[in-house]
Enzyme design. Structure first.
Site, PDB file in Angstrom:
ATOM      1  N   HIS A  43       0.826  -1.210   0.000  1.00  0.00           N
ATOM      2  CA  HIS A  43       0.000   0.000   0.000  1.00  0.00           C
ATOM      3  C   HIS A  43       0.859   1.259   0.000  1.00  0.00           C
ATOM      4  O   HIS A  43       0.956   1.956   1.000  1.00  0.00           O
ATOM      5  CB  HIS A  43      -0.935  -0.012   1.217  1.00  0.00           C
ATOM      6  CG  HIS A  43      -2.097  -0.934   1.033  1.00  0.00           C
ATOM      7  ND1 HIS A  43      -2.602  -1.701   2.034  1.00  0.00           N
ATOM      8  CD2 HIS A  43      -2.839  -1.216  -0.059  1.00  0.00           C
ATOM      9  CE1 HIS A  43      -3.617  -2.423   1.571  1.00  0.00           C
ATOM     10  NE2 HIS A  43      -3.774  -2.145   0.311  1.00  0.00           N
ATOM     11  N   GLU A 127      -5.489  -8.609   3.910  1.00  0.00           N
ATOM     12  CA  GLU A 127      -4.951  -9.710   4.740  1.00  0.00           C
ATOM     13  C   GLU A 127      -6.089 -10.464   5.426  1.00  0.00           C
ATOM     14  O   GLU A 127      -6.101 -11.699   5.461  1.00  0.00           O
ATOM     15  CB  GLU A 127      -3.994  -9.136   5.789  1.00  0.00           C
ATOM     16  CG  GLU A 127      -3.398 -10.220   6.676  1.00  0.00           C
ATOM     17  CD  GLU A 127      -2.657  -9.646   7.872  1.00  0.00           C
ATOM     18  OE1 GLU A 127      -2.090  -8.546   7.771  1.00  0.00           O
ATOM     19  OE2 GLU A 127      -2.652 -10.315   8.927  1.00  0.00           O
ATOM     20  N   CYS A 191       2.745  -8.978  14.211  1.00  0.00           N
ATOM     21  CA  CYS A 191       4.141  -9.305  13.908  1.00  0.00           C
ATOM     22  C   CYS A 191       5.092  -8.376  14.666  1.00  0.00           C
ATOM     23  O   CYS A 191       4.717  -7.268  15.048  1.00  0.00           O
ATOM     24  CB  CYS A 191       4.384  -9.277  12.406  1.00  0.00           C
ATOM     25  SG  CYS A 191       4.855  -7.698  11.773  1.00  0.00           S
ATOM     26  N   SER A 219      -2.795   2.413   3.676  1.00  0.00           N
ATOM     27  CA  SER A 219      -1.982   1.486   4.474  1.00  0.00           C
ATOM     28  C   SER A 219      -2.525   1.387   5.903  1.00  0.00           C
ATOM     29  O   SER A 219      -2.520   2.364   6.659  1.00  0.00           O
ATOM     30  CB  SER A 219      -0.535   1.980   4.484  1.00  0.00           C
ATOM     31  OG  SER A 219       0.162   1.386   5.546  1.00  0.00           O
ATOM     32  N   ASN A 221      -1.358  -0.274   8.476  1.00  0.00           N
ATOM     33  CA  ASN A 221      -0.381  -0.134   9.568  1.00  0.00           C
ATOM     34  C   ASN A 221       0.022   1.318   9.765  1.00  0.00           C
ATOM     35  O   ASN A 221       0.288   1.755  10.882  1.00  0.00           O
ATOM     36  CB  ASN A 221       0.811  -1.076   9.357  1.00  0.00           C
ATOM     37  CG  ASN A 221       1.788  -0.583   8.329  1.00  0.00           C
ATOM     38  OD1 ASN A 221       2.637   0.220   8.634  1.00  0.00           O
ATOM     39  ND2 ASN A 221       1.661  -1.044   7.089  1.00  0.00           N
TER      40      ASN A 221
HETATM   41 FE1  F3S Z   1       4.864  -9.065   7.289  1.00  0.00          FE
HETATM   42 FE2  F3S Z   1       4.697  -7.736   9.496  1.00  0.00          FE
HETATM   43 FE3  F3S Z   1       5.489  -6.558   7.365  1.00  0.00          FE
HETATM   44  S1  F3S Z   1       3.284  -9.245   8.763  1.00  0.00           S
HETATM   45  S2  F3S Z   1       4.412  -7.583   5.738  1.00  0.00           S
HETATM   46  S3  F3S Z   1       6.563  -8.199   8.440  1.00  0.00           S
HETATM   47  S4  F3S Z   1       4.198  -5.677   8.908  1.00  0.00           S
END
Ligand code: F3S
Length: 495
Positions: A43, A127, A191, A219, A221
Site C-alpha cells: 500500500h 490480509e 508481527c 496502508s 499499519n
Molecule cells: Fe509481514 Fe509484518 Fe510486514 S506481517 S508484511 S513483516 S508488517
C-alpha cells in the site's frame, strides 16, 4: 533551529515488504514477459508508480493470465484465488509475508477441527479477507473490544490478530472474548515489526509536540501508527513531503517522524529534509541560508566535485611544486556533470569512470619521471580510494529507489556487507597511502591528507553501530563539507 526533530529508527520497509519486493524484482529483472500483481503489491503509491514504470501492473478483471507471471501480494490471498490462478496457467509467485502465512496456518488448523476463529482486524482488509479464505466459513472479523461485547459466546474459540493490529486493542478484545467462551485458544499474531514500530511510535509521540506519520493513505499499519501517535500528541498523516505545510509547526518544539511498513526510504528522506528546511527557515534568515548552502553543496554534488578538484590541486602542487588549475577545473566539471546528469550507471562503467578521473587528477605526478614510483602510485591510489568511497556512500543512500528502478549500481548488485567492507578497505588504504606520502615527501601539509581517512573511519564506525539510511545520510552531510575543507586546508598549507 526552533524545533528538534527525531526520526523513528523503525520507520520504513518491514521484512515482509522487502521480501515481497525482492521476489517481484527478481522476476522483473530476469524476464521481458508481462509481470502482474494481484491487487497492489503493497500500500504505497510511490512504490507502485515506480513499479508501473517498469511495466509491473495490477492484474485487471478478466485479464488473460496464461503464461503470465502473477505475484501474490505480501498480505496474502485466499486458497481459492491461488488455485484459480494456477488452474488458468498463470506462473504464480507467492510473495505472501511469512508472518501472514503463519496466521493462515493457525486459521486453517483450528477451523479444520471445527473450532470457530475470531480475527481481530479490519473488515475488508486484504490480509483479513485472505485469512477468511482459510476459515471454512467459521471465521468472524471484529475490529476491537466494543464489537467483542456483542459476541454471543460459546464452548471453544480461537483468536488471532491481523498482523498489523494495535497491541492494546488486541489485548483488550481478548479479555472480553475470554469471558464469553469456555475455552479460548489465543494467538497474538501481531508481527514483531508492527509491535516494535508501535512501541517506538508511542514513546516518540509522548516526547513530541507534533508527530508526522508518513505512508500510503490505504496502508492499515500507517493509519494504526497515526492513531497511536494521536493518543499522545498532535498528529498528521502525510503521503509525501508535498503535504507538509509551515503552519503545522506553529508552537511546536519537538517533532517526531515515523513511517509505515510500506513507506520507502526515499519518501521518508524527502520528508525529513523538508521538515529540516522548514525548521531552519523559521529560525531566521542566516541559519536558513547556511543550511540551504550545505544542502545545496551536498545534494548537487558540488562538495564532492569541489573537494576532489582541491585535493588534486594540492597533491599535484605538493609533489611537483606546480599549480595545475586547468586539471582541477576540468575534474570539477567532469565529476559534477557525471554525478548530476549521468546519474548512477553500472558498476563496470562506474569503475571505468573512476579510473579515468583519478588518472586525470594525478596526471602531472604520473607523467613526471623524476618522481619515485612509490609516490606516483600513492597519489593515484589515494585519489582513487577517495572517489570510490564517495560513490559508494552516495549510491548506498539511493539503493532502495535504484533497485526498484532497475539501476545497476554497486550497492544494488552486491550485498550491504560487501559495500561496507569495500569502504573499510578503501579508508584503510587511504590511511596507509597518506602515511607513505608523509614519510617519503617529508612535508607538513601532507599530514592533512591523514584527516580524510580518519574521518571516513569514524563515519564507518558510526554506521556499523547504527546501520540505517539515516545514519548514512548524517555521515554524508557531516563529512562532505569537512572533506571539502580538507582539500582547501591542504592547498593553503601547500602554498
Ligand atoms: Fe509481514 Fe509484518 Fe510486514 S506481517 S508484511 S513483516 S508488517
Amino acid at each position: 533551529m526552533p524545533f528538534k526533530i527525531q526520526v523513528a529508527e523503525t520507520a520504513g520497509f518491514c521484512f515482509g515488504v522487502r521480501k515481497a519486493l525482492d521476489k517481484l524484482l527478481e522476476i522483473r529483472n530476469n524476464t521481458d514477459e508481462p509481470v502482474r500483481t494481484l491487487g497492489p503489491l503493497i500500500h504505497n503509491d510511490q512504490v507502485l508508480m515506480a513499479l508501473k514504470k517498469r511495466k509491473v501492473q495490477q492484474l485487471t478483471d478478466n485479464e488473460e493470465v496464461t503464461g503470465k507471471h502473477v505475484v501474490l501480494r505480501a498480505h496474502g490471498v485466499t486458497p481459492k484465488t491461488r488455485n484459480n490462478l494456477k488452474a488458468r496457467h498463470a506462473k504464480v509467485c507467492d510473495a505472501t509475508c511469512p508472518k501472514v502465512g503463519q496466521v493462515q496456518a493457525i486459521v486453517k488448523k483450528y477451523t479444520g477441527k471445527g473450532c470457530p476463529v475470531i480475527i481481530v482486524g479490519d473488515k475488508g482488509h486484504a490480509e483479513v479477507d485472505g485469512l477468511l479464505g482459510y476459515s471454512r466459513d467459521l471465521g468472524i472479523v471484529i475490529p476491537g473490544p466494543d464489537e467483542a461485547k456483542h459476541l454471543k459466546g460459546g464452548e471453544e474459540v480461537c483468536v488471532v490478530a491481523q498482523t498489523t493490529q494495535d497491541q492494546n486493542v488486541f489485548v483488550d478484545t481478548v479479555k472480553i472474548i475470554r469471558e464469553k467462551y469456555a475455552q479460548c485458544h489465543e494467538f497474538n499474531t501481531i508481527c514483531d515489526a508492527t509491535s516494535e514500530r508501535q512501541q517506538e511510535t508511542r514513546g516518540l509521540a509522548r516526547k513530541s509536540d507534533l508527530m508526522i506519520v508518513v505512508g500510503g493513505s490505504h496502508s492499515a499499519n500507517t493509519q494504526r501508527l497515526s492513531d497511536i501517535a494521536a493518543e499522545h500528541c498532535r498528529t498528521v498523516m502525510i503521503q509525501t513531503q508535498d503535504d507538509i505545510r509551515e503552519e503545522m509547526f506553529h508552537g511546536v518544539h519537538k517533532v517526531g517522524i515515523t513511517a509505515g511498513a510500506s513507506t520507502p526510504a526515499w519518501v521518508i528522506r524527502d520528508v525529513v529534509n523538508t521538515v529540516h528546511k522548514t525548521g531552519w527557515k523559521q529560525s531566521g534568515i542566516l541559519s536558513a541560508s547556511l543550511f540551504s548552502l550545505v544542502s545545496i553543496l551536498v545534494e548537487t554534488n558540488l562538495s564532492w566535485a569541489g573537494g576532489m578538484a582541491l585535493l588534486s590541486l594540492s597533491l599535484n602542487r605538493l609533489v611537483t611544486g606546480q599549480y595545475y588549475g586547468w586539471i582541477a577545473a576540468t575534474l570539477f566539471l567532469l565529476i559534477w556533470v557525471w554525478r548530476s546528469h549521468g546519474k548512477r550507471l553500472s558498476p563496470g562503467l562506474d569503475f571505468g569512470v573512476i579510473s579515468a578521473f583519478t588518472t586525470l587528477a594525478s596526471l602531472p605526478v604520473l607523467i613526471n619521471d623524476g618522481i619515485p614510483s612509490v609516490v606516483r602510485l600513492s597519489v593515484l591510489g589515494y585519489l582513487t580510494a577517495t572517489i570510490l568511497i564517495r560513490l559508494l556512500f552516495h549510491d548506498c543512500l539511493h539503493v532502495q529507489a535504484d533497485r526498484i528502478a532497475g539501476l545497476q549500481t554497486l550497492p544494488v548488485v552486491s550485498c550491504e556487507g560487501m559495500v561496507m567492507r569495500l569502504v573499510l578497505v578503501a579508508s584503510g588504504s587511504m590511511l596507509v597511502l597518506a602515511s607513505i606520502l608523509a614519510i617519503t615527501l617529508k612535508q607538513v601539509p601532507v599530514l592533512s591528507l591523514l584527516l580524510a581517512p580518519v574521518m571516513e573511519l569514524v563515519c564507518l564506525m558510526y554506521l556499523f553501530r547504527k546501520p540505517h539510511w539515516l545514519t548514512l545520510k548524517a555521515s554524508i552531510l557531516f563529512e562532505s563539507p569537512i572533506w571539502l575543507t580538507i582539500g582547501l586546508v591542504g592547498l593553503l598549507l601547500a602554498i
